[in-house]
Design an enzyme around this catalytic site. Sequence first.
Site, short mmCIF file in Angstrom:
data_model
loop_
_atom_site.label_atom_id
_atom_site.label_comp_id
_atom_site.label_asym_id
_atom_site.label_seq_id
_atom_site.Cartn_x
_atom_site.Cartn_y
_atom_site.Cartn_z
N HIS A 4 5.22 -7.29 -5.84
CA HIS A 4 4.60 -8.13 -6.88
C HIS A 4 5.32 -7.92 -8.22
CE1 HIS A 4 0.99 -7.70 -4.13
NE2 HIS A 4 1.02 -9.00 -4.31
N GLU A 34 9.30 -14.72 -0.96
CA GLU A 34 9.81 -15.42 0.23
C GLU A 34 9.38 -14.80 1.55
OE1 GLU A 34 14.07 -16.03 -0.23
OE2 GLU A 34 13.60 -18.17 -0.53
#
Length: 280
Positions: A37, A148
Site C-alpha cells: 500500500h 497490479e
Amino acid sequence: MKICRTVEELLSNVNTLKQSNKTIGLVPTMGALHNGHASLFVRARKENDVFISSVFVNPVQFNNKEDFEKYPRTEENDIRLLEENGCDIVFIPTAEEVYGNEEIEEFHFGELEQVMEGIQRPGHFSGVANIVSRLFIWTMADRAYFGEKDYQQIAIIKDMVRQKGFNIEIVPCPIYRDEDGLATSSRNMRLSEDARKIAPKIHQILLNSFRQKDNLSINQIQAYVEDEFKKIKEFELEYFCIVDDTTLQPVKQRQINQGIVGCIAVWLDGVRLIDIQRYW
Ligand code: PAF
C-alpha cells in the site's frame, strides 16, 4: 491528517479543496496496510496536491462470510502508516455510513467478469464497483491508484469508470514484493511461519515459466506451472490462466504484439493468495 468517519465530513473537506482547484489522488484500501500500500501512497502523494485514502472492509465484495470476518483489522497501525506517508485525509466509515438503507447496485462487466476471480467469487466485482464508485464520487479524485496484483480488478474498475462516465484517471501500480519475492498482501499476515516460507515459491514458479517463455508454447507454459504446483503438497492451485492483458480472455496462441499475462490464485495454509506474471 484529517480522519473523516462520515460522508458529510469528507464532502465538506473535499468541496473546500476543489474550490481552490487542488488535484486529488485517491488510494482506496481495506486497511491492514503494508509496504505494498505504501508504494501506492508514495505515488499518490507525489503526483497530486492532495492525497486521500480510505480504510473500509467492504462487506458487499465478500462472497464468503468467514473471509470477511477473518479479514485483518488494524486501524491504529493503518492511521500511523498513512500519516508517515503524508496522507491529507483518510476516510474510515462504517458499513451503515456507506450503504445505509440504499439499494446495492448490480454492476455487470460482461466477458471481463466471466473469467478467473469473476467465476470463483460471484458478485465480488459488483461489490467492488459499489464501493469504488461511491469513493470516486465522494472524493472527486482526479486519479486513483490500484496495485497490479489485483489485475482483473483494475480492468473492472476501468470499465466501471467507462460505464459511469467518471472523469478520473486509473493508475495501475507495479506489484510490491517482499525480499523473497512474495507479493505483499494483507492476507500474508494469516500465514503460519512454515507456510510463509513456502509462499515465495508462487513467484519463483511464475518467474521460471517466464524465463522459458520463448521456448515454450502457451499450452506448455500452462502445463509447466500446473506441474510445478502439483509437486508442492502444501499448495492447492485454484486457477492459473494465461490471458490477453486487456480483454482478459484466455489465450491459446499469441498474436503479434499481443500483451499476455498469467494470473494465479493458490490456496496455502487456508489462505488464498493471488499473483500475476507478465509474459509479453
Ligand atoms: O483492492 C482492494 O483492497 C479493494 O478491493 C478495494 C479496491 C479497496 C475496494 O474495497
